[in-house]
Design a protein around this motif. Structure first.
Motif, PDB file in Angstrom:
ATOM      1  N   ASN A   9       0.836  -1.194   0.000  1.00  0.00           N
ATOM      2  CA  ASN A   9       0.000   0.000   0.000  1.00  0.00           C
ATOM      3  C   ASN A   9       0.881   1.259   0.000  1.00  0.00           C
ATOM      4  OD1 ASN A   9      -1.986   1.927   0.362  1.00  0.00           O
ATOM      5  ND2 ASN A   9      -2.412   1.376   2.485  1.00  0.00           N
ATOM      6  N   PHE A  10       0.770   2.046  -1.042  1.00  0.00           N
ATOM      7  CA  PHE A  10       1.511   3.310  -1.135  1.00  0.00           C
ATOM      8  C   PHE A  10       0.668   4.495  -0.672  1.00  0.00           C
ATOM      9  CE2 PHE A  10       3.791   0.592  -4.056  1.00  0.00           C
ATOM     10  CZ  PHE A  10       5.118   0.963  -3.878  1.00  0.00           C
ATOM     11  N   SER A  11      -0.588   4.273  -0.295  1.00  0.00           N
ATOM     12  CA  SER A  11      -1.490   5.393  -0.013  1.00  0.00           C
ATOM     13  C   SER A  11      -1.579   5.805   1.459  1.00  0.00           C
ATOM     14  CB  SER A  11      -2.893   5.091  -0.542  1.00  0.00           C
ATOM     15  OG  SER A  11      -3.463   4.007   0.158  1.00  0.00           O
ATOM     16  N   LYS A  12      -1.212   4.955   2.387  1.00  0.00           N
ATOM     17  CA  LYS A  12      -1.331   5.315   3.814  1.00  0.00           C
ATOM     18  C   LYS A  12      -0.425   6.490   4.172  1.00  0.00           C
ATOM     19  CE  LYS A  12      -1.352   3.642   8.527  1.00  0.00           C
ATOM     20  NZ  LYS A  12      -2.522   4.359   8.966  1.00  0.00           N
ATOM     21  N   PHE A  13       0.768   6.494   3.611  1.00  0.00           N
ATOM     22  CA  PHE A  13       1.735   7.564   3.872  1.00  0.00           C
ATOM     23  C   PHE A  13       2.034   8.277   2.550  1.00  0.00           C
ATOM     24  CE2 PHE A  13       2.621   4.238   7.093  1.00  0.00           C
ATOM     25  CZ  PHE A  13       2.223   4.951   8.216  1.00  0.00           C
ATOM     26  N   PRO A  14       1.281   9.344   2.244  1.00  0.00           N
ATOM     27  CA  PRO A  14       1.392   9.982   0.925  1.00  0.00           C
ATOM     28  C   PRO A  14       2.755  10.625   0.653  1.00  0.00           C
ATOM     29  CG  PRO A  14      -0.017  11.265   2.378  1.00  0.00           C
ATOM     30  CD  PRO A  14       0.292   9.981   3.095  1.00  0.00           C
ATOM     31  N   PHE A  15       3.612  10.658   1.641  1.00  0.00           N
ATOM     32  CA  PHE A  15       4.950  11.224   1.473  1.00  0.00           C
ATOM     33  C   PHE A  15       5.979  10.174   1.058  1.00  0.00           C
ATOM     34  CE2 PHE A  15       4.039  10.403   5.972  1.00  0.00           C
ATOM     35  CZ  PHE A  15       4.948   9.386   6.228  1.00  0.00           C
ATOM     36  N   CYS A  16       5.560   8.952   0.777  1.00  0.00           N
ATOM     37  CA  CYS A  16       6.500   7.837   0.597  1.00  0.00           C
ATOM     38  C   CYS A  16       7.442   7.978  -0.605  1.00  0.00           C
ATOM     39  CB  CYS A  16       5.759   6.506   0.541  1.00  0.00           C
ATOM     40  SG  CYS A  16       4.695   6.267  -0.890  1.00  0.00           S
ATOM     41  N   PHE A  17       7.138   8.857  -1.545  1.00  0.00           N
ATOM     42  CA  PHE A  17       8.041   9.042  -2.691  1.00  0.00           C
ATOM     43  C   PHE A  17       8.992  10.226  -2.508  1.00  0.00           C
ATOM     44  CE2 PHE A  17       4.600   6.565  -4.586  1.00  0.00           C
ATOM     45  CZ  PHE A  17       5.327   5.584  -5.232  1.00  0.00           C
ATOM     46  N   ARG A  18       8.942  10.870  -1.350  1.00  0.00           N
ATOM     47  CA  ARG A  18       9.835  12.002  -1.081  1.00  0.00           C
ATOM     48  C   ARG A  18      11.242  11.504  -0.764  1.00  0.00           C
ATOM     49  NH1 ARG A  18       7.424  17.171   0.520  1.00  0.00           N
ATOM     50  NH2 ARG A  18       5.290  17.081  -0.242  1.00  0.00           N
TER      51      ARG A  18
END
Length: 166
Positions: A9-18
């Motif tokens: 799940n990539f949506s729980k922490f929307p900063f994950c691509f920073r």
């Protein structure tokens, strides 16, 4: 269908691509540019995530680089510093106590895990039963550095796919 298979799940922490860097630990997940970012994204979504989702966490511990990052280790301290820097910037926190409260409410009850299949890319996140919530991406395998994956000088990298275009 096996309900215990991993869900990424990539949506729980929307900063994950920073991206960020932690000089104290010689850590960065900045990239050299757009080309490297899209090459990594292709690997993550076409190879890594499908592989993780075909397996359980137990399977991943045996067949890949999937494991918990123990809280009493240097690696855990690096991970927590990366999360802190990213979250404080993303949430506009002004002091450490705001971050600690966020961390205790969102992370503390879960094991922080690393998932990786081959090559250097590692997803760092928390495991909640069979759901893996991505916190950030260790593009260069610098949380657990090794000779095979860490021969470049990453300190010159400054590209972040999120903040570069602000």
């Amino acid at each position: 269908m096996n309900d215990n298979k991993v869900i990424v799940n990539f949506s729980k922490f929307p900063f994950c691509f920073r991206c960020t860097n932690i000089k104290k630990y010689d850590y960065t997940n900045y990239l050299s540019g757009e080309k490297e970012f899209f090459k990594n994204l292709k690997t993550i979504f076409e190879k890594e995530v499908p592989f993780f989702c075909e397996n359980t966490f137990s399977d991943l511990q045996k067949k890949s680089h999937g494991h918990a990052i123990m809280s009493n280790t240097k690696e855990y301290q690096v991970v927590k510093e990366v999360i802190k820097k990213i979250v404080m910037d993303f949430k506009n926190f002004k002091n450490d106590s705001e971050f600690e409260m966020w961390f205790n409410q969102n992370i503390n009850d879960y094991y922080i895990w690393q998932l990786g299949q081959s090559g250097g890319i590692r997803l760092i996140g928390i495991r909640n039963l069979n759901v893996f919530n991505v916190l950030f991406i260790d593009y260069h395998h610098l949380i657990f550095p090794d000779v095979k994956n860490n021969q470049k000088n990453y300190s010159k990298y400054k590209f972040c796919p999120i903040t570069t275009y602000n």
